[in-house]
Design a protein around this motif. Sequence first.
Motif, PDB file in Angstrom:
ATOM      1  N   LEU A   1      79.548 166.643  63.570  1.00 53.63           N
ATOM      2  CA  LEU A   1      78.079 166.660  63.509  1.00 53.63           C
ATOM      3  C   LEU A   1      77.700 166.660  62.028  1.00 53.63           C
ATOM      4  O   LEU A   1      78.201 167.482  61.255  1.00 53.63           O
ATOM      5  N   VAL A   2      76.835 165.723  61.649  1.00 58.62           N
ATOM      6  CA  VAL A   2      76.467 165.576  60.239  1.00 58.62           C
ATOM      7  C   VAL A   2      74.981 165.850  60.078  1.00 58.62           C
ATOM      8  O   VAL A   2      74.156 165.227  60.752  1.00 58.62           O
ATOM      9  N   GLU A   3      74.655 166.773  59.194  1.00 57.52           N
ATOM     10  CA  GLU A   3      73.262 167.186  59.003  1.00 57.52           C
ATOM     11  C   GLU A   3      72.894 167.030  57.525  1.00 57.52           C
ATOM     12  O   GLU A   3      73.670 167.388  56.642  1.00 57.52           O
TER      13      GLU A   3
ATOM     14  N   ARG B   1      66.072 157.402  52.014  1.00 58.41           N
ATOM     15  CA  ARG B   1      66.703 158.340  51.098  1.00 58.41           C
ATOM     16  C   ARG B   1      66.279 159.753  51.452  1.00 58.41           C
ATOM     17  O   ARG B   1      65.100 159.999  51.679  1.00 58.41           O
ATOM     18  N   TRP B   2      67.226 160.659  51.528  1.00 61.93           N
ATOM     19  CA  TRP B   2      66.923 162.023  51.971  1.00 61.93           C
ATOM     20  C   TRP B   2      66.085 162.749  50.921  1.00 61.93           C
ATOM     21  O   TRP B   2      66.387 162.726  49.736  1.00 61.93           O
ATOM     22  N   ARG B   3      65.017 163.381  51.366  1.00 64.35           N
ATOM     23  CA  ARG B   3      64.155 164.164  50.479  1.00 64.35           C
ATOM     24  C   ARG B   3      64.214 165.608  50.954  1.00 64.35           C
ATOM     25  O   ARG B   3      63.728 165.934  52.024  1.00 64.35           O
TER      26      ARG B   3
ATOM     27  N   GLY C   1      72.455 164.542  62.847  1.00 64.35           N
ATOM     28  CA  GLY C   1      71.301 165.434  62.991  1.00 64.35           C
ATOM     29  C   GLY C   1      71.712 166.736  63.644  1.00 64.35           C
ATOM     30  O   GLY C   1      72.292 166.737  64.735  1.00 64.35           O
ATOM     31  N   GLY C   2      71.414 167.842  62.947  1.00 64.82           N
ATOM     32  CA  GLY C   2      71.835 169.158  63.450  1.00 64.82           C
ATOM     33  C   GLY C   2      70.667 170.004  63.914  1.00 64.82           C
ATOM     34  O   GLY C   2      70.570 171.189  63.613  1.00 64.82           O
ATOM     35  N   GLY C   3      69.753 169.391  64.667  1.00 63.23           N
ATOM     36  CA  GLY C   3      68.706 170.149  65.358  1.00 63.23           C
ATOM     37  C   GLY C   3      69.155 170.414  66.785  1.00 63.23           C
ATOM     38  O   GLY C   3      70.341 170.305  67.119  1.00 63.23           O
ATOM     39  N   PHE C   4      68.199 170.774  67.634  1.00 69.01           N
ATOM     40  CA  PHE C   4      68.563 171.083  69.028  1.00 69.01           C
ATOM     41  C   PHE C   4      69.292 169.917  69.693  1.00 69.01           C
ATOM     42  O   PHE C   4      70.291 170.102  70.379  1.00 69.01           O
ATOM     43  N   THR C   5      68.765 168.695  69.529  1.00 69.66           N
ATOM     44  CA  THR C   5      69.362 167.557  70.248  1.00 69.66           C
ATOM     45  C   THR C   5      70.821 167.371  69.858  1.00 69.66           C
ATOM     46  O   THR C   5      71.700 167.243  70.719  1.00 69.66           O
TER      47      THR C   5
ATOM     48  N   SER D   1      57.661 164.092  71.438  1.00 68.28           N
ATOM     49  CA  SER D   1      56.199 164.204  71.316  1.00 68.28           C
ATOM     50  C   SER D   1      55.695 165.637  71.229  1.00 68.28           C
ATOM     51  O   SER D   1      54.671 165.996  71.828  1.00 68.28           O
ATOM     52  N   GLY D   2      56.436 166.483  70.507  1.00 66.91           N
ATOM     53  CA  GLY D   2      55.989 167.867  70.326  1.00 66.91           C
ATOM     54  C   GLY D   2      56.313 168.762  71.498  1.00 66.91           C
ATOM     55  O   GLY D   2      55.768 169.857  71.622  1.00 66.91           O
ATOM     56  N   HIS D   3      57.228 168.306  72.347  1.00 67.43           N
ATOM     57  CA  HIS D   3      57.547 169.055  73.561  1.00 67.43           C
ATOM     58  C   HIS D   3      59.060 169.024  73.769  1.00 67.43           C
ATOM     59  O   HIS D   3      59.538 168.740  74.865  1.00 67.43           O
TER      60      HIS D   3
HETATM   61  C1  LIG Z   1      55.314 172.683  64.007  1.00 69.98           C
HETATM   62  C2  LIG Z   1      55.953 172.234  65.301  1.00 69.98           C
HETATM   63  C3  LIG Z   1      55.701 172.950  66.469  1.00 69.98           C
HETATM   64  C4  LIG Z   1      56.332 172.572  67.667  1.00 69.98           C
HETATM   65  N1  LIG Z   1      56.180 173.373  68.772  1.00 69.98           N
HETATM   66  C5  LIG Z   1      56.883 173.093  69.894  1.00 69.98           C
HETATM   67  C6  LIG Z   1      56.843 173.958  71.006  1.00 69.98           C
HETATM   68  O1  LIG Z   1      56.254 175.052  70.974  1.00 69.98           O
HETATM   69  N2  LIG Z   1      57.521 173.601  72.134  1.00 69.98           N
HETATM   70  C7  LIG Z   1      58.228 172.449  72.201  1.00 69.98           C
HETATM   71  O2  LIG Z   1      58.812 172.155  73.244  1.00 69.98           O
HETATM   72  N3  LIG Z   1      58.342 171.624  71.130  1.00 69.98           N
HETATM   73  C8  LIG Z   1      57.703 171.921  69.982  1.00 69.98           C
HETATM   74  N4  LIG Z   1      57.838 171.111  68.891  1.00 69.98           N
HETATM   75  C9  LIG Z   1      58.743 169.951  68.972  1.00 69.98           C
HETATM   76  C10 LIG Z   1      60.213 170.370  68.848  1.00 69.98           C
HETATM   77  O3  LIG Z   1      60.375 171.209  67.740  1.00 69.98           O
HETATM   78  C11 LIG Z   1      61.084 169.120  68.694  1.00 69.98           C
HETATM   79  O4  LIG Z   1      60.805 168.203  69.725  1.00 69.98           O
HETATM   80  C12 LIG Z   1      62.572 169.438  68.728  1.00 69.98           C
HETATM   81  O5  LIG Z   1      62.875 170.467  67.830  1.00 69.98           O
HETATM   82  C13 LIG Z   1      63.369 168.185  68.410  1.00 69.98           C
HETATM   83  O6  LIG Z   1      64.706 168.541  68.149  1.00 69.98           O
HETATM   84  P1  LIG Z   1      65.657 167.477  67.460  1.00 69.98           P
HETATM   85  O7  LIG Z   1      66.981 168.085  67.329  1.00 69.98           O
HETATM   86  O8  LIG Z   1      65.564 166.190  68.201  1.00 69.98           O
HETATM   87  O9  LIG Z   1      64.992 167.220  66.043  1.00 69.98           O
HETATM   88  P2  LIG Z   1      65.087 168.053  64.668  1.00 69.98           P
HETATM   89  O10 LIG Z   1      65.146 169.489  64.877  1.00 69.98           O
HETATM   90  O11 LIG Z   1      64.000 167.525  63.793  1.00 69.98           O
HETATM   91  O12 LIG Z   1      66.482 167.627  64.114  1.00 69.98           O
HETATM   92  C14 LIG Z   1      66.731 166.441  63.430  1.00 69.98           C
HETATM   93  C15 LIG Z   1      67.700 166.789  62.325  1.00 69.98           C
HETATM   94  O13 LIG Z   1      68.142 165.595  61.717  1.00 69.98           O
HETATM   95  C16 LIG Z   1      68.325 165.873  60.348  1.00 69.98           C
HETATM   96  N5  LIG Z   1      68.321 164.611  59.616  1.00 69.98           N
HETATM   97  C17 LIG Z   1      67.265 163.853  59.282  1.00 69.98           C
HETATM   98  N6  LIG Z   1      67.674 162.774  58.597  1.00 69.98           N
HETATM   99  C18 LIG Z   1      69.011 162.845  58.509  1.00 69.98           C
HETATM  100  C19 LIG Z   1      69.998 162.038  57.907  1.00 69.98           C
HETATM  101  N7  LIG Z   1      69.692 160.917  57.248  1.00 69.98           N
HETATM  102  N8  LIG Z   1      71.287 162.442  58.000  1.00 69.98           N
HETATM  103  C20 LIG Z   1      71.636 163.577  58.679  1.00 69.98           C
HETATM  104  N9  LIG Z   1      70.724 164.389  59.247  1.00 69.98           N
HETATM  105  C21 LIG Z   1      69.434 164.020  59.169  1.00 69.98           C
HETATM  106  C22 LIG Z   1      67.155 166.777  59.992  1.00 69.98           C
HETATM  107  O14 LIG Z   1      67.396 167.514  58.813  1.00 69.98           O
HETATM  108  C23 LIG Z   1      67.065 167.643  61.237  1.00 69.98           C
HETATM  109  O15 LIG Z   1      67.778 168.849  61.103  1.00 69.98           O
HETATM  110  C24 LIG Z   1      57.190 171.431  67.698  1.00 69.98           C
HETATM  111  C25 LIG Z   1      57.416 170.701  66.523  1.00 69.98           C
HETATM  112  C26 LIG Z   1      56.820 171.103  65.334  1.00 69.98           C
HETATM  113  C27 LIG Z   1      57.096 170.328  64.070  1.00 69.98           C
END
Ligand SMILES: Cc1cc2nc3c(=O)[nH]c(=O)nc-3n(C[C@H](O)[C@H](O)[C@H](O)COP(=O)(O)OP(=O)(O)OC[C@H]3O[C@@H](n4cnc5c(N)ncnc54)[C@H](O)[C@@H]3O)c2cc1C
Length: 487
Positions: free
Chosen positions: A74-76, A9-11, A51-55, A394-396
């Motif tokens: 795209l659904v976020e 469940r989304w929080r 998911g509307g992050g970078f990926t 993994s934070g990268h």
């Molecule tokens: C504090 C911090 C510092 C970091 N520093 C670095 C750095 O300096 N360099 C580096 O390379 N990496 C860093 N990272 C890692 C990097 O930010 C991530 O690896 C990267 O942003 C992943 O992108 P993503 O789109 O896969 O995930 P996210 O950006 O997490 O996107 C996932 C999206 O899915 C959405 N979502 C979740 N559940 C649902 C659902 N049920 N329905 C629809 N949408 C949903 C979320 O709201 C979110 O917007 C860091 C991470 C953190 C937390």
Amino acid sequence: MSIELSFRRWRAARPGACQRALWIDQALALDSSAPWRALEGEQRFDVCVVGGGFTGLWTAHRLRDLDPALRIALVEADDCGTGASGRNSGGMSHWWSKLPALLQLLGPEDAKRVLLASIALIEDIEAFLGANGIECEFRRVPSVWSATATAQVGAWNGMFRAAQTLGLAPPYRALAADELRAMFGRGPYYAGVVEERATRVQPALLARGLRRAALERDVQVFEHSPVSRIRGEPGRLVVHAGSGRIVADKVVLAANAWMAHLPEFRSSVVVVSSDIVITDPIPELLDRLGMRQRPGGVNSRQMLNYGGLTPDGRVYLGRGGGTLAFAARIGPAFDCSPRQAAEVMEDFRFLFPELREVPLARAWAGPVERSTTGLPWFGRLRADARVHYAMGYSGHGVAASALGGRILASLVLERSDEWTSLAECFQRARRGRYPPEPLRYLGGRMVRAAVARKELAEREGRRPARLDKALARLAPATITDSRRHAP
Ligand SMILES: Cc1cc2nc3c(=O)[nH]c(=O)nc-3n(C[C@H](O)[C@H](O)[C@H](O)COP(=O)(O)OP(=O)(O)OC[C@H]3O[C@@H](n4cnc5c(N)ncnc54)[C@H](O)[C@@H]3O)c2cc1C
């Protein structure tokens, strides 16, 4: 085979109870593109990205590049870019530091291929930003990989050795003692290597820019529409999100840590917070202290510190390895944890002794999904090959998610190209599993406490307990850790 995937469940992050990443507030304030709209009713698309992050955003763009007619949704759950992508430290790096792991897991040829792809990608990103007018403080600046305790000295040697094996020259140069002093003044810096032209961005500006460009390229973006479940039926996938649903041929799972509980991923990643603290702008003070040019970067702890200065003269510091999630449940501590923030503030006072009296203006956190090897992987679900995913940055992931976008677009369109062949490399590099819950959480807490005690002893010049050192070896690999690649 058909599937039923259930999301937690989304929080939503609670305003007031915790602070949002400063970058997100800045980016939303500057964003004049179309406001969000939620999904309503049933809509039909070729591909639905979750998911509307970078990926997710990079995948939508690369799909659009490959097929101008494709119907892409795209659904976020929240606003695009408010997950890890808008909260991170903005270090957009290649995988030089991962070279020993790549070499061990893939052998010389593929290790080199993955490394070179990670380097080329940064220019690929830069070109895209230029072509689409995305302003995100993209800059090439010096970055130092340092040792802030004597035990960390030489953490980079494995990378140099691996590079030598492959006949490659890393972009790092060892810093002499006087250079370190000139850069870091009274800070506890024992050794370091500098990369003169490392890349940094304001991450939330990048995410919002990608969203704006996606809208302009006819990607249908639905926000505040959390996906609750995805059902595979013959000939179609049904994505339930908010009060609507999308029927699509293909789905891309790009929800990062928020999907770590799904059966396909749960044994391969643990979710841990990364926590950041930041000052208000203090450019005059930095000028007075001769700190305005202080490079950002990372040290070589297992609970890695990272950070730097912003163009407007704020100083920020982050630390990985914070709150551990039980069964990948992402609670409020993954938005902001006063306890973790207090610990990072102590790190701040230690690493920036000149700024001891400067109040910290804000703290926030975000979830990181740490794989057993520190490497991500990309693929199709075993349970339903119409569903694709990226997992385990993994934070990268700031740069790697753009690689994810390329790979996922090619996988979705069933191409056979350099990107799908890289996907095979990453699948081949997968190793190891974490123990099941509750063992994982209890063991993880023990290991984390041992790492903290060991690193405190090292910081204070004491010899860590042998048991703590042994337990610390069980922690998953970090960005700069080239010694261990699987638990
Ligand atoms: C504090 C911090 C510092 C970091 N520093 C670095 C750095 O300096 N360099 C580096 O390379 N990496 C860093 N990272 C890692 C990097 O930010 C991530 O690896 C990267 O942003 C992943 O992108 P993503 O789109 O896969 O995930 P996210 O950006 O997490 O996107 C996932 C999206 O899915 C959405 N979502 C979740 N559940 C649902 C659902 N049920 N329905 C629809 N949408 C949903 C979320 O709201 C979110 O917007 C860091 C991470 C953190 C937390």
